[in-house]
Write a protein that holds these residues in place. Structure first.
Motif, PDB file in Angstrom:
ATOM      1  N   GLY A 101       0.785  -1.228   0.000  1.00 30.70           N
ATOM      2  CA  GLY A 101       0.000   0.000   0.000  1.00 30.70           C
ATOM      3  C   GLY A 101       0.814   1.273   0.000  1.00 30.70           C
ATOM      4  N   ARG A 102       1.724   1.409   0.945  1.00 34.35           N
ATOM      5  CA  ARG A 102       2.500   2.643   1.040  1.00 34.35           C
ATOM      6  C   ARG A 102       3.320   2.890  -0.212  1.00 34.35           C
ATOM      7  NH1 ARG A 102       0.014   5.906   4.359  1.00 34.35           N
ATOM      8  NH2 ARG A 102      -0.533   4.862   6.328  1.00 34.35           N
ATOM      9  N   ARG A 103       3.839   1.829  -0.773  1.00 30.77           N
ATOM     10  CA  ARG A 103       4.644   1.968  -1.988  1.00 30.77           C
ATOM     11  C   ARG A 103       3.787   2.463  -3.159  1.00 30.77           C
ATOM     12  NH1 ARG A 103       7.579  -3.427  -3.463  1.00 30.77           N
ATOM     13  NH2 ARG A 103       7.846  -3.299  -1.188  1.00 30.77           N
ATOM     14  N   GLY A 108       2.291   7.496  -6.674  1.00 29.63           N
ATOM     15  CA  GLY A 108       1.386   8.436  -7.326  1.00 29.63           C
ATOM     16  C   GLY A 108       0.710   7.892  -8.558  1.00 29.63           C
ATOM     17  N   ARG A 109       0.725   6.582  -8.747  1.00 33.49           N
ATOM     18  CA  ARG A 109       0.154   5.999  -9.962  1.00 33.49           C
ATOM     19  C   ARG A 109      -1.363   5.921  -9.927  1.00 33.49           C
ATOM     20  NH1 ARG A 109       4.355   0.941 -11.181  1.00 33.49           N
ATOM     21  NH2 ARG A 109       6.206   2.246 -11.540  1.00 33.49           N
ATOM     22  N   VAL A 110      -1.943   5.919  -8.751  1.00 38.47           N
ATOM     23  CA  VAL A 110      -3.399   5.860  -8.645  1.00 38.47           C
ATOM     24  C   VAL A 110      -3.911   7.293  -8.579  1.00 38.47           C
ATOM     25  CG1 VAL A 110      -5.360   4.862  -7.419  1.00 38.47           C
ATOM     26  CG2 VAL A 110      -3.151   3.704  -7.373  1.00 38.47           C
ATOM     27  N   LYS A 111      -4.200   7.870  -9.745  1.00 37.31           N
ATOM     28  CA  LYS A 111      -4.579   9.276  -9.804  1.00 37.31           C
ATOM     29  C   LYS A 111      -5.885   9.549  -9.071  1.00 37.31           C
ATOM     30  CE  LYS A 111      -1.019  10.068 -12.399  1.00 37.31           C
ATOM     31  NZ  LYS A 111       0.170  10.726 -11.802  1.00 37.31           N
ATOM     32  N   ALA A 112      -6.784   8.549  -9.064  1.00 34.28           N
ATOM     33  CA  ALA A 112      -8.074   8.747  -8.384  1.00 34.28           C
ATOM     34  C   ALA A 112      -7.925   8.758  -6.870  1.00 34.28           C
ATOM     35  CB  ALA A 112      -9.061   7.641  -8.789  1.00 34.28           C
ATOM     36  N   MET A 113      -6.807   8.264  -6.368  1.00 37.34           N
ATOM     37  CA  MET A 113      -6.593   8.237  -4.922  1.00 37.34           C
ATOM     38  C   MET A 113      -6.006   9.578  -4.491  1.00 37.34           C
ATOM     39  SD  MET A 113      -4.643   5.374  -2.607  1.00 37.34           S
ATOM     40  CE  MET A 113      -5.846   4.112  -2.985  1.00 37.34           C
ATOM     41  N   THR A 114      -6.874  10.575  -4.471  1.00 37.36           N
ATOM     42  CA  THR A 114      -6.460  11.910  -4.090  1.00 37.36           C
ATOM     43  C   THR A 114      -6.288  11.984  -2.574  1.00 37.36           C
ATOM     44  OG1 THR A 114      -8.751  12.640  -3.871  1.00 37.36           O
ATOM     45  CG2 THR A 114      -7.707  12.903  -6.026  1.00 37.36           C
ATOM     46  N   PRO A 115      -5.539  12.972  -2.087  1.00 37.13           N
ATOM     47  CA  PRO A 115      -5.404  13.122  -0.629  1.00 37.13           C
ATOM     48  C   PRO A 115      -6.753  13.264   0.069  1.00 37.13           C
ATOM     49  CG  PRO A 115      -3.783  14.466  -1.769  1.00 37.13           C
ATOM     50  CD  PRO A 115      -4.688  13.910  -2.826  1.00 37.13           C
ATOM     51  N   GLU A 116      -7.717  13.941  -0.600  1.00 34.81           N
ATOM     52  CA  GLU A 116      -9.038  14.112   0.008  1.00 34.81           C
ATOM     53  C   GLU A 116      -9.741  12.768   0.181  1.00 34.81           C
ATOM     54  OE1 GLU A 116      -7.954  15.726  -2.612  1.00 34.81           O
ATOM     55  OE2 GLU A 116      -7.855  17.858  -2.037  1.00 34.81           O
ATOM     56  N   ARG A 117      -9.673  11.908  -0.820  1.00 36.46           N
ATOM     57  CA  ARG A 117     -10.340  10.609  -0.734  1.00 36.46           C
ATOM     58  C   ARG A 117      -9.656   9.698   0.277  1.00 36.46           C
ATOM     59  NH1 ARG A 117     -11.047  10.308  -7.254  1.00 36.46           N
ATOM     60  NH2 ARG A 117     -13.072  11.378  -7.379  1.00 36.46           N
ATOM     61  N   PHE A 148      -8.230  -1.419   0.769  1.00 34.14           N
ATOM     62  CA  PHE A 148      -6.825  -1.061   0.554  1.00 34.14           C
ATOM     63  C   PHE A 148      -6.289  -0.289   1.753  1.00 34.14           C
ATOM     64  CE2 PHE A 148      -3.608   1.867  -1.189  1.00 34.14           C
ATOM     65  CZ  PHE A 148      -2.768   0.980  -1.843  1.00 34.14           C
ATOM     66  N   ILE A 149      -7.021   0.747   2.180  1.00 27.47           N
ATOM     67  CA  ILE A 149      -6.604   1.550   3.330  1.00 27.47           C
ATOM     68  C   ILE A 149      -6.674   0.734   4.619  1.00 27.47           C
ATOM     69  CG2 ILE A 149      -7.084   3.628   4.681  1.00 27.47           C
ATOM     70  CD1 ILE A 149      -5.911   4.207   1.956  1.00 27.47           C
ATOM     71  N   SER A 150      -7.651  -0.191   4.699  1.00 24.59           N
ATOM     72  CA  SER A 150      -7.747  -1.058   5.880  1.00 24.59           C
ATOM     73  C   SER A 150      -6.485  -1.897   6.027  1.00 24.59           C
ATOM     74  CB  SER A 150      -8.972  -1.966   5.775  1.00 24.59           C
ATOM     75  OG  SER A 150     -10.169  -1.217   5.765  1.00 24.59           O
ATOM     76  N   GLY A 151      -5.976  -2.374   4.894  1.00 22.46           N
ATOM     77  CA  GLY A 151      -4.736  -3.140   4.929  1.00 22.46           C
ATOM     78  C   GLY A 151      -3.555  -2.291   5.344  1.00 22.46           C
ATOM     79  N   ILE A 152      -3.503  -1.060   4.833  1.00 21.42           N
ATOM     80  CA  ILE A 152      -2.407  -0.160   5.193  1.00 21.42           C
ATOM     81  C   ILE A 152      -2.451   0.191   6.674  1.00 21.42           C
ATOM     82  CG2 ILE A 152      -1.491   2.173   4.862  1.00 21.42           C
ATOM     83  CD1 ILE A 152      -2.295   2.021   1.969  1.00 21.42           C
ATOM     84  N   SER A 153      -3.656   0.452   7.184  1.00 18.62           N
ATOM     85  CA  SER A 153      -3.801   0.919   8.564  1.00 18.62           C
ATOM     86  C   SER A 153      -3.496  -0.155   9.597  1.00 18.62           C
ATOM     87  CB  SER A 153      -5.227   1.443   8.787  1.00 18.62           C
ATOM     88  OG  SER A 153      -6.169   0.379   8.729  1.00 18.62           O
ATOM     89  N   GLY A 154      -3.369  -1.406   9.145  1.00 19.18           N
ATOM     90  CA  GLY A 154      -3.065  -2.474  10.070  1.00 19.18           C
ATOM     91  C   GLY A 154      -4.283  -3.088  10.731  1.00 19.18           C
ATOM     92  N   MET A 155      -5.490  -2.808  10.181  1.00 18.67           N
ATOM     93  CA  MET A 155      -6.681  -3.441  10.724  1.00 18.67           C
ATOM     94  C   MET A 155      -6.532  -4.954  10.613  1.00 18.67           C
ATOM     95  SD  MET A 155     -10.697  -3.128   9.530  1.00 18.67           S
ATOM     96  CE  MET A 155     -10.737  -1.353   9.769  1.00 18.67           C
ATOM     97  N   ARG A 156      -6.804  -5.656  11.678  1.00 15.17           N
ATOM     98  CA  ARG A 156      -6.636  -7.101  11.663  1.00 15.17           C
ATOM     99  C   ARG A 156      -7.604  -7.764  10.691  1.00 15.17           C
ATOM    100  NH1 ARG A 156      -5.705  -8.952  17.980  1.00 15.17           N
ATOM    101  NH2 ARG A 156      -3.805  -7.722  18.337  1.00 15.17           N
ATOM    102  N   TRP A 157      -7.107  -8.801  10.049  1.00 16.21           N
ATOM    103  CA  TRP A 157      -7.904  -9.500   9.046  1.00 16.21           C
ATOM    104  C   TRP A 157      -9.187 -10.052   9.641  1.00 16.21           C
ATOM    105  CZ3 TRP A 157      -9.393 -14.685   8.647  1.00 16.21           C
ATOM    106  CH2 TRP A 157      -9.960 -15.053   7.415  1.00 16.21           C
ATOM    107  N   ARG A 158      -9.147 -10.564  10.845  1.00 14.25           N
ATOM    108  CA  ARG A 158     -10.335 -11.161  11.446  1.00 14.25           C
ATOM    109  C   ARG A 158     -11.364 -10.113  11.842  1.00 14.25           C
ATOM    110  NH1 ARG A 158      -7.544 -13.487  16.971  1.00 14.25           N
ATOM    111  NH2 ARG A 158      -7.034 -11.489  17.961  1.00 14.25           N
TER     112      ARG A 158
END
Length: 228
Positions: A101-103, A108-117, A148-158
């Motif tokens: 995710g962080r990479r 910056g390849r996901v143009k739709a993933m703006t800072p606001e979103r 995607f953000i849930s994975g980045i944030s470290g939310m547990r899979w379960r």
């Protein structure tokens, strides 16, 4: 170029797209529907795919014809497809976010993933916790970014998975059955493109409001400008 034309046609009129697929058979049609719903949900680069309107149009073709009583797509086969696609897609997107995710964001390849979103998605997670995974399913773009953000944030899979499954089942069933029960109404049939446009606008309204609020809050007030 053919892929671009295909996507434009799909966004503009999913009913015509599905009708074209049906000429190839039920199995290919279900395969295309699965693929598009999965990609919209599971690949962070494609948040613009028309999940809501595609499900509505698919539900329309699953309804029995008024004259023959035969449906172009069997509902008993369509529902499992639209149930499985978002669930598997969420899992895929969660794993992508968790490990890459962080990479991806930094690239910056996901143009739709703006800072606001990104900020809006993170705010939903901060406020609602794993319930945000369920709620985010009903917002275009957010439903692609949420796992995607849930994975980045470290939310547990379960913690992530039960709300992801519930959201995927509820969303896909709702829009498919809306098309199944209401797609055959003459007023809907005669204005199908307008109905699809209305679905898109209603779905996107919360996103537009969120972006407008984020932009408004980022502007300095007149009093602050004067004091400076």
């Amino acid at each position: 170029m053919r892929i671009i034309d295909f996507l434009i046609g799909l966004l503009k009129d999913p009913r015509t797209a599905i009708a074209t697929w049906i000429t190839m058979g039920v199995a290919p049609t279900l395969g295309f529907i699965f693929l598009i719903v999965f990609v919209e949900t599971g690949v962070v680069f494609f948040p613009f795919l028309p999940g809501d309107s595609l499900l509505f149009a698919a539900g329309f073709f699953a309804a029995p014809d008024a004259t023959t009583g035969v449906s172009a797509l069997p509902l008993t086969a369509l529902l499992p497809v639209v149930w499985i696609a978002p669930i598997v897609g969420d899992q895929c997107n969660y794993v992508i976010g968790r490990f890459f995710g962080r990479r991806i964001i930094d690239s910056g390849r996901v143009k739709a993933m703006t800072p606001e979103r990104i900020a809006k998605t993170e705010a939903m997670i901060d406020r609602w916790g794993p319930l945000a995974v369920f709620l985010g399913r009903f917002f275009p773009f957010i439903r692609t970014f949420m796992p995607f953000i849930s994975g980045i944030s470290g939310m547990r899979w379960r913690r992530f998975t039960p709300f992801s499954v519930l959201g995927g089942l509820t969303w896909s069933t709702l829009f498919t059955l809306l098309g199944y029960f209401f797609g055959g109404i003459p007023a809907v049939q005669n204005n199908f493109e307008l109905v699809i446009l209305a679905i898109l606008l209603i779905s996107l309204t919360p996103t537009f409001i969120g972006l407008w609020k984020a932009r408004s809050s980022s502007k300095p007030s007149h009093t602050e400008s004067a004091s400076e």
